[in-house]
Design an enzyme around this catalytic site. Structure first.
Site, PDB file in Angstrom:
ATOM      1  N   HIS A  47     -52.530  16.981 -39.911  1.00 44.53           N
ATOM      2  CA  HIS A  47     -53.418  17.743 -40.925  1.00 44.53           C
ATOM      3  C   HIS A  47     -52.349  17.649 -42.321  1.00 44.53           C
ATOM      4  O   HIS A  47     -52.992  18.085 -43.379  1.00 44.53           O
ATOM      5  CB  HIS A  47     -53.423  19.091 -40.582  1.00 44.53           C
ATOM      6  CG  HIS A  47     -52.084  19.904 -40.569  1.00 44.53           C
ATOM      7  ND1 HIS A  47     -51.147  19.847 -39.268  1.00 44.53           N
ATOM      8  CD2 HIS A  47     -51.474  20.820 -41.288  1.00 44.53           C
ATOM      9  CE1 HIS A  47     -50.318  20.556 -39.474  1.00 44.53           C
ATOM     10  NE2 HIS A  47     -50.376  21.185 -40.651  1.00 44.53           N
TER      11      HIS A  47
HETATM   12  C1  UD1 Z   1     -51.421  24.872 -44.837  1.00 48.20           C
HETATM   13  C2  UD1 Z   1     -50.079  24.649 -45.322  1.00 48.20           C
HETATM   14  C3  UD1 Z   1     -49.315  23.730 -44.521  1.00 48.20           C
HETATM   15  C4  UD1 Z   1     -49.460  24.206 -42.792  1.00 48.20           C
HETATM   16  C5  UD1 Z   1     -50.850  24.291 -42.548  1.00 48.20           C
HETATM   17  C6  UD1 Z   1     -50.992  24.872 -41.169  1.00 48.20           C
HETATM   18  C7  UD1 Z   1     -49.871  24.714 -47.763  1.00 48.20           C
HETATM   19  C8  UD1 Z   1     -49.517  24.368 -49.193  1.00 48.20           C
HETATM   20  N1  UD1 Z   1     -50.114  24.089 -46.554  1.00 48.20           N
HETATM   21  O1  UD1 Z   1     -52.224  23.461 -44.753  1.00 48.20           O
HETATM   22  O2  UD1 Z   1     -47.931  23.693 -44.741  1.00 48.20           O
HETATM   23  O3  UD1 Z   1     -48.954  23.078 -42.171  1.00 48.20           O
HETATM   24  O4  UD1 Z   1     -51.541  25.144 -43.431  1.00 48.20           O
HETATM   25  O5  UD1 Z   1     -52.277  24.551 -40.494  1.00 48.20           O
HETATM   26  O6  UD1 Z   1     -49.784  26.074 -47.703  1.00 48.20           O
HETATM   27  N2  UD1 Z   1     -59.739  24.622 -44.046  1.00 48.20           N
HETATM   28  C9  UD1 Z   1     -61.049  25.082 -43.375  1.00 48.20           C
HETATM   29  N3  UD1 Z   1     -60.972  26.364 -42.607  1.00 48.20           N
HETATM   30  C10 UD1 Z   1     -59.856  26.996 -42.515  1.00 48.20           C
HETATM   31  C11 UD1 Z   1     -58.675  26.374 -43.000  1.00 48.20           C
HETATM   32  C12 UD1 Z   1     -58.852  25.091 -44.010  1.00 48.20           C
HETATM   33  O7  UD1 Z   1     -61.941  24.446 -43.554  1.00 48.20           O
HETATM   34  O8  UD1 Z   1     -59.813  28.058 -41.637  1.00 48.20           O
HETATM   35  C13 UD1 Z   1     -59.989  23.534 -44.811  1.00 48.20           C
HETATM   36  C14 UD1 Z   1     -60.337  23.827 -46.285  1.00 48.20           C
HETATM   37  O9  UD1 Z   1     -61.112  22.764 -46.738  1.00 48.20           O
HETATM   38  C15 UD1 Z   1     -59.138  23.856 -47.067  1.00 48.20           C
HETATM   39  C16 UD1 Z   1     -58.332  22.867 -46.345  1.00 48.20           C
HETATM   40  O10 UD1 Z   1     -58.587  22.983 -45.092  1.00 48.20           O
HETATM   41  O11 UD1 Z   1     -59.542  23.589 -48.484  1.00 48.20           O
HETATM   42  C17 UD1 Z   1     -56.909  22.739 -46.649  1.00 48.20           C
HETATM   43  O12 UD1 Z   1     -56.464  24.321 -46.136  1.00 48.20           O
HETATM   44  P1  UD1 Z   1     -55.024  24.708 -46.822  1.00 48.20           P
HETATM   45  O13 UD1 Z   1     -54.923  25.952 -46.580  1.00 48.20           O
HETATM   46  O14 UD1 Z   1     -55.047  24.635 -48.366  1.00 48.20           O
HETATM   47  O15 UD1 Z   1     -53.952  23.677 -46.262  1.00 48.20           O
HETATM   48  P2  UD1 Z   1     -53.638  23.234 -45.036  1.00 48.20           P
HETATM   49  O16 UD1 Z   1     -53.857  21.808 -45.068  1.00 48.20           O
HETATM   50  O17 UD1 Z   1     -54.409  24.165 -43.985  1.00 48.20           O
HETATM   51  N1  UDP Z   2     -52.096  25.198 -32.770  1.00 51.90           N
HETATM   52  C1  UDP Z   2     -53.227  25.764 -32.018  1.00 51.90           C
HETATM   53  N2  UDP Z   2     -54.244  25.106 -32.034  1.00 51.90           N
HETATM   54  C2  UDP Z   2     -54.599  23.883 -32.626  1.00 51.90           C
HETATM   55  C3  UDP Z   2     -53.372  23.419 -33.112  1.00 51.90           C
HETATM   56  C4  UDP Z   2     -52.456  23.926 -33.280  1.00 51.90           C
HETATM   57  O1  UDP Z   2     -52.918  27.006 -31.863  1.00 51.90           O
HETATM   58  O2  UDP Z   2     -55.587  23.440 -32.424  1.00 51.90           O
HETATM   59  C5  UDP Z   2     -50.949  25.882 -32.845  1.00 51.90           C
HETATM   60  C6  UDP Z   2     -49.503  25.096 -32.666  1.00 51.90           C
HETATM   61  O3  UDP Z   2     -49.395  25.009 -31.048  1.00 51.90           O
HETATM   62  C7  UDP Z   2     -48.557  25.639 -33.401  1.00 51.90           C
HETATM   63  C8  UDP Z   2     -49.368  26.005 -34.597  1.00 51.90           C
HETATM   64  O4  UDP Z   2     -50.578  26.022 -34.542  1.00 51.90           O
HETATM   65  O5  UDP Z   2     -48.227  26.864 -32.853  1.00 51.90           O
HETATM   66  C9  UDP Z   2     -48.728  24.891 -35.493  1.00 51.90           C
HETATM   67  O6  UDP Z   2     -49.581  25.057 -36.695  1.00 51.90           O
HETATM   68  P1  UDP Z   2     -49.920  23.863 -37.777  1.00 51.90           P
HETATM   69  O7  UDP Z   2     -49.667  22.342 -36.912  1.00 51.90           O
HETATM   70  O8  UDP Z   2     -51.280  24.135 -38.296  1.00 51.90           O
HETATM   71  O9  UDP Z   2     -48.633  24.108 -38.635  1.00 51.90           O
HETATM   72  P2  UDP Z   2     -47.309  23.577 -39.188  1.00 51.90           P
HETATM   73  O10 UDP Z   2     -46.482  23.977 -37.926  1.00 51.90           O
HETATM   74  O11 UDP Z   2     -47.407  22.117 -39.353  1.00 51.90           O
HETATM   75  O12 UDP Z   2     -46.893  24.081 -40.284  1.00 51.90           O
END
Ligand code: UD1
Ligand code: UDP
Length: 353
Positions: free
Chosen positions: A204
């Site tokens: 992601h």
């Molecule tokens: C964010 C964090 C990243 C973290 C990740 C964990 C920032 C800059 N990035 O990235 O460090 O690793 O969360 O998962 O804060 N979306 C949905 N539904 C949701 C969430 C997201 O559809 O519940 C989609 C939306 O299109 C959104 C895109 O994902 O625009 C990105 O979501 P965003 O929270 O901006 O960044 P992440 O890639 O999730």
């Molecule tokens: N995780 C989860 N379900 C999923 C993918 C990840 O519960 O389908 C959990 C994972 O075990 C970990 C956390 O989400 O505890 C990590 O989050 P993510 O990879 O989204 O973010 P990052 O750690 O890269 O910021």
């Protein structure tokens, strides 16, 4: 009773906060007000963690998500400030390196409310990553820096934090607390029918999803691994699903919806190897004794690379496939107790008190 206001908003923060909130509830001296920015909002990216992990319902739910980074962070800043003015907490607590982290720390710092940062001191030394900007700025605004590792403490010393009148404390990693605490609650994902030793993959990070060349190279690698080495199981982040659809890329792996934490633990316990670009999942592979191959050029969790548990392969198709082939099925033992063994949350709360 001291009032702490905690700002969370993204999936990994729910998991981190679950163990610290529990430890706060066990202390009469502290009361916690929980604010959810809304950054993650799908039921399987947010609600599932509150339900499974017993996190209290947030007192404030802001429902702010999407848009560019500046817009998202700015909207959060405006609304968090209003809540801080109303609640007047003695301290704000933030986790990790997301836009919610930065907005929470900045809103508090501007009102002269002290900030404690859990997961302080981590660095990738890559300023192209939004996370690197968020974590550097958050550390600058905090007066208690809870570091998970020796490397994090060393990073802060190199930046001169050891000469500042603030607290830099190595407490271990709260994600290990969660992994230890919830390990026995593991359940398989619905309708999951694969035998053990599949490749558990997550993908992601913006540096991979938003770069067409990197994304295509990774998808090629996943298809190859799925066809030639072992089934790839990929609980797909909504960000990545959207981009893969838009680009019309073909993924032959077992793509499933994002899973809850208990299902994720089960997948970690039963896989042969973890292939990821996640920060948290790199460590969870280690907690559950599995080798990890990381599709990034740097990692903040450098100690895992040093002990040979994790290998960085970037977004190079051949390197990814070769590393997976070589490491699949290895057993990893946490001889060095790199992350504190699951006692970080209690340490965090002891210092907060
Ligand atoms: C964010 C964090 C990243 C973290 C990740 C964990 C920032 C800059 N990035 O990235 O460090 O690793 O969360 O998962 O804060 N979306 C949905 N539904 C949701 C969430 C997201 O559809 O519940 C989609 C939306 O299109 C959104 C895109 O994902 O625009 C990105 O979501 P965003 O929270 O901006 O960044 P992440 O890639 O999730
Ligand atoms: N995780 C989860 N379900 C999923 C993918 C990840 O519960 O389908 C959990 C994972 O075990 C970990 C956390 O989400 O505890 C990590 O989050 P993510 O990879 O989204 O973010 P990052 O750690 O890269 O910021």
């Amino acid at each position: 009773m001291k009032k702490i206001l905690t700002v969370i908003g993204a999936r990994p923060q729910f998991i981190k906060a679950s163990v610290v909130s529990k430890a706060i509830q066990e202390k009469d001296a502290l009361t916690e007000v929980l604010l959810h920015t809304g950054q993650h909002f799908d039921a399987n990216m947010s609600d599932v963690f509150f339900n499974q992990l017993g996190i209290p319902r947030p007192h404030y739910q802001l429902d702010i998500h999407g848009g560019n980074h500046g817009e998202m962070t700015g909207r959060m800043l405006i609304e968090i400030e209003k809540v801080l003015l109303r609640e007047k907490p003695e301290r704000v607590l933030v986790y990790g390196d997301t836009n919610s982290t930065l907005a929470g720390a900045l809103a508090a710092a501007k009102l002269h409310i002290p900030v404690a940062h859990v997961e302080a001191g981590l660095r990738s030394f890559n300023m192209q990553m939004p996370e690197e900007i968020n974590r550097i700025l958050t550390d600058q605004m905090s007066d208690i820096l809870f570091c998970p590792t020796d490397a994090a403490v060393a990073n802060l010393s190199a930046e001169g934090f050891d000469k500042k009148p603030i607290q830099v404390l190595k407490v271990g990693d709260v994600m290990q607390d969660a992994a230890v605490f919830f390990a026995r609650q593991a359940i398989p994902p619905q309708k999951f029918n694969l035998a053990d030793k599949f490749i558990l993959t997550t993908l992601h990070r913006a540096e991979n999803t938003d770069n067409p060349e990197r994304l295509t190279a990774i998808v090629d690698a996943l298809n190859k691994i799925h066809a030639e080495i072992a089934p790839v199981v990929l609980p797909l982040h909504p960000r990545t699903r959207k981009i893969i659809q838009e680009k019309g890329l073909t993924l032959t792996a077992n793509v499933i919806d994002p899973v809850g934490y208990f299902e994720m633990i089960w997948l970690l316990q039963h896989c042969g190897l973890v292939l990821t670009d996640s920060g948290g999942v790199q460590k969870e592979a280690y907690f559950f004794g599995k080798p990890c191959v990381t599709m990034r050029d740097q990692t903040e969790w450098i100690e895992l690379v040093e002990v040979g548990a994790n290998e960085l392969v970037g977004a190079d198709t051949q390197k990814i496939v070769d590393a997976v082939k070589r490491k699949n099925g290895q057993t990893i033992v946490d001889e060095a107790q790199l992350y504190g063994g699951g006692h970080a949350a209690v340490e965090v709360v002891r210092h907060l008190v």
